[in-house]
Each structure stands twice: as structure tokens, then as C-alpha cells.
Scaffold this motif. Structure first.
Motif, short mmCIF file in Angstrom:
data_model
loop_
_atom_site.label_atom_id
_atom_site.label_comp_id
_atom_site.label_asym_id
_atom_site.label_seq_id
_atom_site.Cartn_x
_atom_site.Cartn_y
_atom_site.Cartn_z
N ASN A 90 57.58 37.44 23.04
CA ASN A 90 57.73 38.90 23.18
C ASN A 90 57.38 39.40 24.58
O ASN A 90 57.16 40.60 24.76
CB ASN A 90 56.85 39.62 22.15
N ALA A 91 57.31 38.48 25.54
CA ALA A 91 56.97 38.90 26.91
C ALA A 91 57.95 39.97 27.39
O ALA A 91 59.15 39.91 27.08
CB ALA A 91 57.01 37.69 27.85
N GLU A 92 57.42 40.92 28.14
CA GLU A 92 58.26 42.02 28.64
C GLU A 92 59.27 41.52 29.66
O GLU A 92 60.38 42.04 29.78
CB GLU A 92 57.38 43.09 29.30
N TYR A 93 58.87 40.50 30.45
CA TYR A 93 59.76 39.98 31.50
C TYR A 93 59.83 38.46 31.37
O TYR A 93 58.79 37.80 31.23
CB TYR A 93 59.22 40.36 32.88
N LYS A 94 61.04 37.94 31.45
CA LYS A 94 61.21 36.48 31.31
C LYS A 94 62.11 35.94 32.42
O LYS A 94 63.19 36.50 32.65
CB LYS A 94 61.85 36.14 29.96
N PHE A 95 61.66 34.85 33.04
CA PHE A 95 62.45 34.26 34.13
C PHE A 95 62.52 32.75 33.96
O PHE A 95 61.59 32.11 33.47
CB PHE A 95 61.80 34.58 35.48
N TYR A 154 67.88 28.23 48.16
CA TYR A 154 68.02 28.72 49.54
C TYR A 154 67.10 29.91 49.83
O TYR A 154 67.36 30.70 50.72
CB TYR A 154 69.49 29.10 49.80
N MET A 155 66.03 30.00 49.07
CA MET A 155 65.10 31.13 49.30
C MET A 155 63.76 30.60 49.79
O MET A 155 63.31 29.53 49.37
CB MET A 155 64.83 31.87 47.97
N ASN A 156 63.12 31.37 50.67
CA ASN A 156 61.74 31.03 51.01
C ASN A 156 60.82 31.70 49.98
O ASN A 156 61.29 32.36 49.04
CB ASN A 156 61.40 31.42 52.46
N ILE A 157 59.51 31.54 50.16
CA ILE A 157 58.57 32.03 49.15
C ILE A 157 58.70 33.55 48.94
O ILE A 157 58.84 34.02 47.81
CB ILE A 157 57.12 31.67 49.55
N GLU A 158 58.69 34.30 50.06
CA GLU A 158 58.75 35.76 49.94
C GLU A 158 60.05 36.22 49.27
O GLU A 158 60.04 37.12 48.44
CB GLU A 158 58.62 36.42 51.33
N GLU A 159 61.15 35.57 49.63
CA GLU A 159 62.44 35.93 49.02
C GLU A 159 62.44 35.64 47.51
O GLU A 159 63.01 36.40 46.72
CB GLU A 159 63.58 35.16 49.70
N SER A 160 61.80 34.54 47.13
CA SER A 160 61.74 34.19 45.70
C SER A 160 60.91 35.21 44.94
O SER A 160 61.29 35.63 43.83
CB SER A 160 61.11 32.80 45.51
N ILE A 161 59.78 35.62 45.53
CA ILE A 161 58.94 36.63 44.87
C ILE A 161 59.70 37.95 44.78
O ILE A 161 59.72 38.61 43.73
CB ILE A 161 57.60 36.81 45.62
N ASP A 162 60.39 38.32 45.89
CA ASP A 162 61.19 39.55 45.89
C ASP A 162 62.24 39.53 44.78
O ASP A 162 62.49 40.53 44.13
CB ASP A 162 61.92 39.72 47.24
N ALA A 163 62.87 38.35 44.61
CA ALA A 163 63.95 38.23 43.61
C ALA A 163 63.44 38.56 42.21
O ALA A 163 64.12 39.22 41.43
CB ALA A 163 64.54 36.83 43.65
N VAL A 164 62.21 38.11 41.91
CA VAL A 164 61.62 38.40 40.60
C VAL A 164 61.18 39.86 40.53
O VAL A 164 61.43 40.56 39.54
CB VAL A 164 60.42 37.44 40.33
N MET A 165 60.56 40.33 41.61
CA MET A 165 60.03 41.71 41.62
C MET A 165 61.14 42.75 41.46
O MET A 165 60.91 43.82 40.93
CB MET A 165 59.24 41.97 42.91
N ARG A 166 62.32 42.40 41.91
CA ARG A 166 63.45 43.33 41.79
C ARG A 166 63.69 43.71 40.31
O ARG A 166 64.10 44.81 40.00
CB ARG A 166 64.70 42.64 42.36
N TYR A 167 63.45 42.75 39.41
CA TYR A 167 63.66 43.02 37.99
C TYR A 167 62.47 43.73 37.34
O TYR A 167 62.61 44.43 36.35
CB TYR A 167 63.93 41.71 37.23
N ILE A 168 61.29 43.49 37.93
CA ILE A 168 60.08 44.09 37.33
C ILE A 168 59.87 45.51 37.85
O ILE A 168 59.41 46.39 37.13
CB ILE A 168 58.83 43.21 37.63
N GLY A 169 60.24 45.67 39.12
CA GLY A 169 60.01 46.97 39.75
C GLY A 169 58.59 47.00 40.29
O GLY A 169 57.71 46.34 39.77
N GLY A 170 58.38 47.74 41.34
CA GLY A 170 57.03 47.82 41.91
C GLY A 170 56.84 46.86 43.05
O GLY A 170 57.70 46.09 43.38
#
Ligand code: DC
Length: 224
Positions: A140-145, A208-224
Motif C-alpha cells: 500500500n506504499a504511496e509511491y512505488k519505483f 545514463y543518469m548520474n546520482i542527482e539525475e536519478s534522484i530528480d527522476a524519482v522526485m519528479r513523481y513525488i513532488g517536493g
């Protein structure tokens, strides 16, 4: 008023960058990060120490009642304790990786670990990474990746990580590639809670993503 409690579940194969992403997302959101692989690694370490074959369900099952795995957080960093001993620094070798993958295929081991993981998520907002989080641990997690990358990219990252830690043990890139492939095959081929992308998990390919880009990619769905 209670703050809303929510979970971010992240699954994926070895070396995909999921723990780095899960840790980074937790930091940005100001919530706890739980690395479930460390728990299976602690049990794997115990089998190595005792000289028990890590895939022997009967022998591993027999030590489980006397085995305590707990997580603690020191300055916001997760530490894993095996029978009261902090083993966080001892579980990152290739030998323990393979032992962890083998013990994690044993249902009794999984049931015990999953129960602990679910308790952790009851009262705390967290990011949790592993293999079975989206489908079994926190359905039931709110966000799943599902975080993945090409086998070459995953091996390069793991090779670099192990070299830097000095725990490569003389292994070549190709030997590591073979071991990682074997581990992924075992983790996704087991009967009990195998590694598999949940239908409702968002796929993030970090090749093809660095660390920051990978975190950004997830954050885009979570918002904030
Ligand atoms: O994420 P990791 O590489 O530290 O995990 C080590 C092993 O533990 C991995 O090969 C499979 C197993 N594992 C699992 O079966 N389920 C989890 N939730 C986390 C790890």
C-alpha cells in the motif's frame, strides 16, 4: 494533528543505484531510509561465520530462532545489528552478497525479515529499498519505483564501489559481471517473493543518469 505518514518503496536489481536513490530521496524529504538488503546480509554473514551452506533451508531455519537482526539509526545513518553486534562494516563483501542472496530465497528467513520491515513502516515515513518491497512488504506504499540499469552499468558501479572499499578481493570486471548476473537470476527466479517489477511501480532506468539525475527522476513523481 498527526503528520501524514507515507512510504516510498523502491525495488531493483543489484547495482542499479536504488540505495543511492532511496537515500537521496529520503534526505530531500527529511524522512528515514531503510536498506532491507542489509538485513539479509546480516543473516548471510552469520551463515558464513558458522560455516553453514547459505542455501541449506533446514540448517539456516534451525539458527533463525536464535538469530536477532535489528536496525538502529545513528545520526540518521542505518546500522544493522546481528545478535547485538553492529555488523554494518562487515556485510559489504562479495562473499556476504552471495550468501545474502542465497538465504533470502528461504521462505522462513523472508517471513521474519518482512515482519520487521512492515513494523518499521507503521509509524514512520520512510523510503525502503529491496527486491520485494512494492509487492509484498509495502503493497500500500504511496509511491512505488523499480530502479534498474543495464548489466554493464550496474557492474561498473559495483566494481568501483568494491574497489574503493578495498573489498574487491582481486576479482576482475568479468568475474563480477558473472556473479552479479547469477545473483540477479537467483533473486528473480526464487519462488518466494522474487525480484519483479510491480505492475504499479514506475520504471526508472538510471543507465545514463548520474546520482542527482536519478534522484530528480524519482522526485519528479513525488513532488517536493
Ligand atoms: O540490496 P542488496 O544487494 O544489499 O541485497 C543483498 C541480497 O539480499 C540480494 O541479493 C537479495 C536479497 N534481498 C532480498 O531478497 N529482498 C530484499 N528486500 C532485499 C535484499
Amino acid at each position: 494533528m498527526n503528520e501524514r505518514i507515507f512510504s516510498v518503496a523502491i525495488d531493483g536489481p543489484a547495482g542499479a543505484g536504488k540505495s543511492t536513490v532511496a537515500k537521496g530521496v529520503a534526505k530531500r524529504l527529511g524522512i528515514v531510509y531503510v536498506d532491507t538488503g542489509a538485513m539479509y546480509r546480516a543473516i548471510g554473514l552469520k551463515t558464513v561465520r558458522l560455516g553453514i551452506p547459505s542455501d541449506d533451508a533446514e540448517k539456516v531455519g534451525a539458527i533463525l530462532p536464535d538469530t536477532e537482526v535489528t536496525l538502529g539509526f545513528i545520526d540518521g545513518v542505518q546500522h544493522v545489528f546481528l545478535d547485538g553486534e553492529d555488523v554494518s562494516g562487515l556485510i559489504r563483501t562479495q562473499e556476504v552478497s552471495n550468501a545474502a542472496s542465497k538465504v533470502s530465497a528461504i521462505p522462513e528467513v523472508r517471513f521474519k525479515m518482512v515482519e520487521l520491515q512492515q513494523k518499521l513502516a507503521e509509524n514512520t515515513s520512510l523510503t525502503m529499498d529491496g527486491r520485494d518491497i512494492c509487492q509484498y512488504v509495502l503493497p500500500n506504499a504511496e509511491y512505488k519505483f523499480f530502479v534498474t540499469a543495464s548489466p554493464d552499468a550496474r557492474t561498473s558501479r559495483r566494481y568501483k564501489e568494491l574497489s574503493e572499499k578495498g573489498t574487491l578481493g582481486g576479482m576482475t570486471f568479468n568475474e563480477l559481471l558473472v556473479e552479479m548476473n547469477e545473483r540477479d537470476k537467483r533473486d528473480s527466479g526464487r519462488d518466494c517473493m522474487p525480484l519483479k517489477k510491480a505492475p504499479d511501480a514506475i520504471l526508472i532506468d538510471t543507465t545514463y543518469m548520474n546520482i542527482e539525475e536519478s534522484i530528480d527522476a524519482v522526485m519528479r513523481y513525488i513532488g517536493g
